[in-house]
Design a protein around this motif. Structure first.
Motif, PDB file in Angstrom:
ATOM      1  N   LEU A  22       0.855  -1.187   0.000  1.00 44.43           N
ATOM      2  CA  LEU A  22       0.000   0.000   0.000  1.00 44.43           C
ATOM      3  C   LEU A  22       0.892   1.238   0.000  1.00 44.43           C
ATOM      4  O   LEU A  22       1.703   1.429   0.912  1.00 44.43           O
ATOM      5  N   VAL A  23       0.751   2.068  -1.023  1.00 46.39           N
ATOM      6  CA  VAL A  23       1.580   3.265  -1.163  1.00 46.39           C
ATOM      7  C   VAL A  23       0.711   4.506  -1.065  1.00 46.39           C
ATOM      8  O   VAL A  23      -0.229   4.689  -1.852  1.00 46.39           O
ATOM      9  N   HIS A  24       1.014   5.336  -0.104  1.00 49.48           N
ATOM     10  CA  HIS A  24       0.313   6.607   0.090  1.00 49.48           C
ATOM     11  C   HIS A  24       0.954   7.633  -0.837  1.00 49.48           C
ATOM     12  O   HIS A  24       2.100   8.022  -0.642  1.00 49.48           O
ATOM     13  N   CYS A  25       0.208   8.073  -1.844  1.00 49.35           N
ATOM     14  CA  CYS A  25       0.740   8.990  -2.851  1.00 49.35           C
ATOM     15  C   CYS A  25       0.105  10.375  -2.716  1.00 49.35           C
ATOM     16  O   CYS A  25      -1.101  10.524  -2.955  1.00 49.35           O
ATOM     17  N   ILE A  26       0.904  11.359  -2.340  1.00 54.26           N
ATOM     18  CA  ILE A  26       0.463  12.743  -2.443  1.00 54.26           C
ATOM     19  C   ILE A  26       1.144  13.288  -3.692  1.00 54.26           C
ATOM     20  O   ILE A  26       2.334  13.599  -3.683  1.00 54.26           O
ATOM     21  N   THR A  27       0.394  13.353  -4.771  1.00 51.07           N
ATOM     22  CA  THR A  27       0.973  13.770  -6.038  1.00 51.07           C
ATOM     23  C   THR A  27       0.119  14.872  -6.642  1.00 51.07           C
ATOM     24  O   THR A  27      -0.847  15.344  -6.030  1.00 51.07           O
ATOM     25  N   ASN A  28       0.475  15.302  -7.849  1.00 51.26           N
ATOM     26  CA  ASN A  28      -0.196  16.465  -8.416  1.00 51.26           C
ATOM     27  C   ASN A  28      -1.424  16.085  -9.234  1.00 51.26           C
ATOM     28  O   ASN A  28      -1.608  14.945  -9.632  1.00 51.26           O
ATOM     29  N   TYR A  29      -2.254  17.102  -9.486  1.00 51.24           N
ATOM     30  CA  TYR A  29      -3.498  16.875 -10.223  1.00 51.24           C
ATOM     31  C   TYR A  29      -3.250  16.224 -11.586  1.00 51.24           C
ATOM     32  O   TYR A  29      -4.008  15.367 -12.022  1.00 51.24           O
ATOM     33  N   ALA A  60       0.613   6.556   8.459  1.00 53.01           N
ATOM     34  CA  ALA A  60       1.046   5.616   9.496  1.00 53.01           C
ATOM     35  C   ALA A  60       0.667   4.175   9.173  1.00 53.01           C
ATOM     36  O   ALA A  60       1.316   3.241   9.651  1.00 53.01           O
ATOM     37  N   ILE A  61      -0.366   3.987   8.342  1.00 51.69           N
ATOM     38  CA  ILE A  61      -0.787   2.615   8.039  1.00 51.69           C
ATOM     39  C   ILE A  61      -0.284   2.138   6.677  1.00 51.69           C
ATOM     40  O   ILE A  61      -0.286   0.943   6.395  1.00 51.69           O
ATOM     41  N   ALA A  62       0.160   3.060   5.827  1.00 51.25           N
ATOM     42  CA  ALA A  62       0.663   2.681   4.505  1.00 51.25           C
ATOM     43  C   ALA A  62       2.053   2.078   4.625  1.00 51.25           C
ATOM     44  O   ALA A  62       2.773   2.286   5.606  1.00 51.25           O
ATOM     45  N   GLY A  63       2.452   1.340   3.582  1.00 54.04           N
ATOM     46  CA  GLY A  63       3.795   0.782   3.579  1.00 54.04           C
ATOM     47  C   GLY A  63       4.857   1.836   3.343  1.00 54.04           C
ATOM     48  O   GLY A  63       5.980   1.734   3.835  1.00 54.04           O
ATOM     49  N   ALA A  64       4.498   2.866   2.577  1.00 53.25           N
ATOM     50  CA  ALA A  64       5.412   3.973   2.298  1.00 53.25           C
ATOM     51  C   ALA A  64       4.592   5.171   1.863  1.00 53.25           C
ATOM     52  O   ALA A  64       3.437   5.050   1.428  1.00 53.25           O
ATOM     53  N   LEU A  65       5.218   6.341   1.951  1.00 56.00           N
ATOM     54  CA  LEU A  65       4.620   7.607   1.535  1.00 56.00           C
ATOM     55  C   LEU A  65       5.444   8.181   0.396  1.00 56.00           C
ATOM     56  O   LEU A  65       6.679   8.102   0.408  1.00 56.00           O
ATOM     57  N   THR A  66       4.761   8.773  -0.609  1.00 58.48           N
ATOM     58  CA  THR A  66       5.477   9.536  -1.626  1.00 58.48           C
ATOM     59  C   THR A  66       4.859  10.927  -1.703  1.00 58.48           C
ATOM     60  O   THR A  66       3.634  11.078  -1.664  1.00 58.48           O
ATOM     61  N   VAL A  67       5.722  11.935  -1.816  1.00 57.86           N
ATOM     62  CA  VAL A  67       5.284  13.332  -1.847  1.00 57.86           C
ATOM     63  C   VAL A  67       5.837  13.995  -3.100  1.00 57.86           C
ATOM     64  O   VAL A  67       7.051  14.089  -3.279  1.00 57.86           O
ATOM     65  N   ASN A  68       4.947  14.453  -3.957  1.00 53.75           N
ATOM     66  CA  ASN A  68       5.288  15.139  -5.199  1.00 53.75           C
ATOM     67  C   ASN A  68       4.710  16.547  -5.133  1.00 53.75           C
ATOM     68  O   ASN A  68       3.515  16.716  -4.903  1.00 53.75           O
ATOM     69  N   ILE A  69       5.544  17.583  -5.335  1.00 50.09           N
ATOM     70  CA  ILE A  69       5.085  18.961  -5.133  1.00 50.09           C
ATOM     71  C   ILE A  69       4.651  19.634  -6.437  1.00 50.09           C
ATOM     72  O   ILE A  69       4.644  20.854  -6.543  1.00 50.09           O
ATOM     73  N   GLY A  70       4.230  18.850  -7.418  1.00 49.94           N
ATOM     74  CA  GLY A  70       3.909  19.401  -8.732  1.00 49.94           C
ATOM     75  C   GLY A  70       2.885  20.521  -8.724  1.00 49.94           C
ATOM     76  O   GLY A  70       3.073  21.541  -9.378  1.00 49.94           O
ATOM     77  N   THR A  71       1.772  20.347  -8.030  1.00 52.65           N
ATOM     78  CA  THR A  71       0.737  21.383  -7.965  1.00 52.65           C
ATOM     79  C   THR A  71       0.484  21.714  -6.501  1.00 52.65           C
ATOM     80  O   THR A  71      -0.319  21.066  -5.834  1.00 52.65           O
ATOM     81  N   LEU A  72       1.168  22.732  -6.023  1.00 52.33           N
ATOM     82  CA  LEU A  72       1.116  23.077  -4.607  1.00 52.33           C
ATOM     83  C   LEU A  72      -0.053  24.006  -4.272  1.00 52.33           C
ATOM     84  O   LEU A  72      -0.455  24.837  -5.078  1.00 52.33           O
TER      85      LEU A  72
END
Length: 269
Positions: A22-29, A60-72
């Protein structure tokens, strides 16, 4: 050595597929849909969660987090910071994609705050990594104006300073933890013609570090190899960027360990 590296990457490929992290993805639109489909095809389980009201809890529950700042935006930044803080507390790896961080003061300030939260892996193009290490890059917006080889020294310095793995992606990728380094060849010239390709790769790096958080260096070059192999396969049937997108997702889905190992092109430095 190359054979050993290919074997390591192949083993992690098989583990990632078997684990379905499970990958928590904070990415851009722009990237959200394609990045999610790439992760699903590769064998991971993406979750596009960004709001601060839940991103900390979810990280906290995901296997990893990814953070992409494309659209802030301020609300999204709050979510990024909450998620990274939570990942650290939960001892979960997280990946930073500092998209065009040098373009505006706001981006520079946001990346500075995120770097304080100690990402496990930093993935960017050559211009982004050169600038992040304090150098002068030729980048314009999200596009790299520098060749990967020109960023190798900056990547090593940044990896040492941040105690992180740094991946510079381009025609031939470069990965270092400040001490060890590899180059990965493959892929296709069509890949830079497709928006969200790099963002999707950041998500895949997250999938690999999720299943090998104590092997962040190996997990990162395995993820980049996975991408390069699928890109090489897709290029054989694609007629242009649109058909490549479909062939690439299919290539990720249909890839097996034997083809992965036979097609991998990893060079130790």
């Amino acid at each position: 050595m190359t054979t050993d590296l290919s074997s390591t990457a192949t083993a992690l490929f098989e583990k990632m597929r078997a684990t379905n992290p499970l990958v928590h993805c904070i990415t851009n639109y722009v990237a959200m849909n394609y990045a999610a489909n790439v992760l699903l095809a590769a064998g991971a389980s993406p979750a596009m969660v960004h709001t601060p009201e839940e991103s900390g809890e979810f990280a906290a529950i995901a296997g990893a987090l990814t953070v992409n700042i494309g659209t802030l935006s301020p609300h999204w930044v709050e979510g990024m910071i909450a998620a990274a803080q939570s990942a650290n507390v939960a001892v979960k790896p997280w990946v930073l994609d500092p998209v065009a961080h040098f373009a505006t003061r706001y981006r520079r300030d946001v990346v500075a705050e995120l770097l304080k939260l100690n990402p496990t892996v930093i993935r960017g193009n050559a211009s982004e990594i050169i600038a992040l290490a304090g150098g002068q890059s030729a980048g314009q917006g999200v596009d790299s104006g520098d060749p990967v080889e020109q960023a190798e020294g900056a990547a090593r310095a940044l990896a040492t300073a941040q105690k992180a793995v740094v991946a510079v992606t381009g025609e031939i990728d470069f990965v270092t933890d400040g001490t060890r380094a590899v180059r990965i060849a493959g892929g296709s010239p069509l890949m830079p013609k497709i928006t969200a390709m790099g963002c999707a790769l950041t998500g895949l790096v997250g999938a690999y570090v999720a299943i090998a958080k104590d092997q962040a260096f190996e997990a990162t070059f395995a993820a980049l190899t996975n991408f390069a192999v699928a890109g090489s396969i897709a290029a054989q049937s694609a007629n242009g960027p649109a058909s490549f997108m479909t062939a690439f997702v299919d290539g990720l889905h249909n890839l097996d360990a034997t083809t992965f190992n036979d097609t991998a092109r990893i060079e130790a430095l």
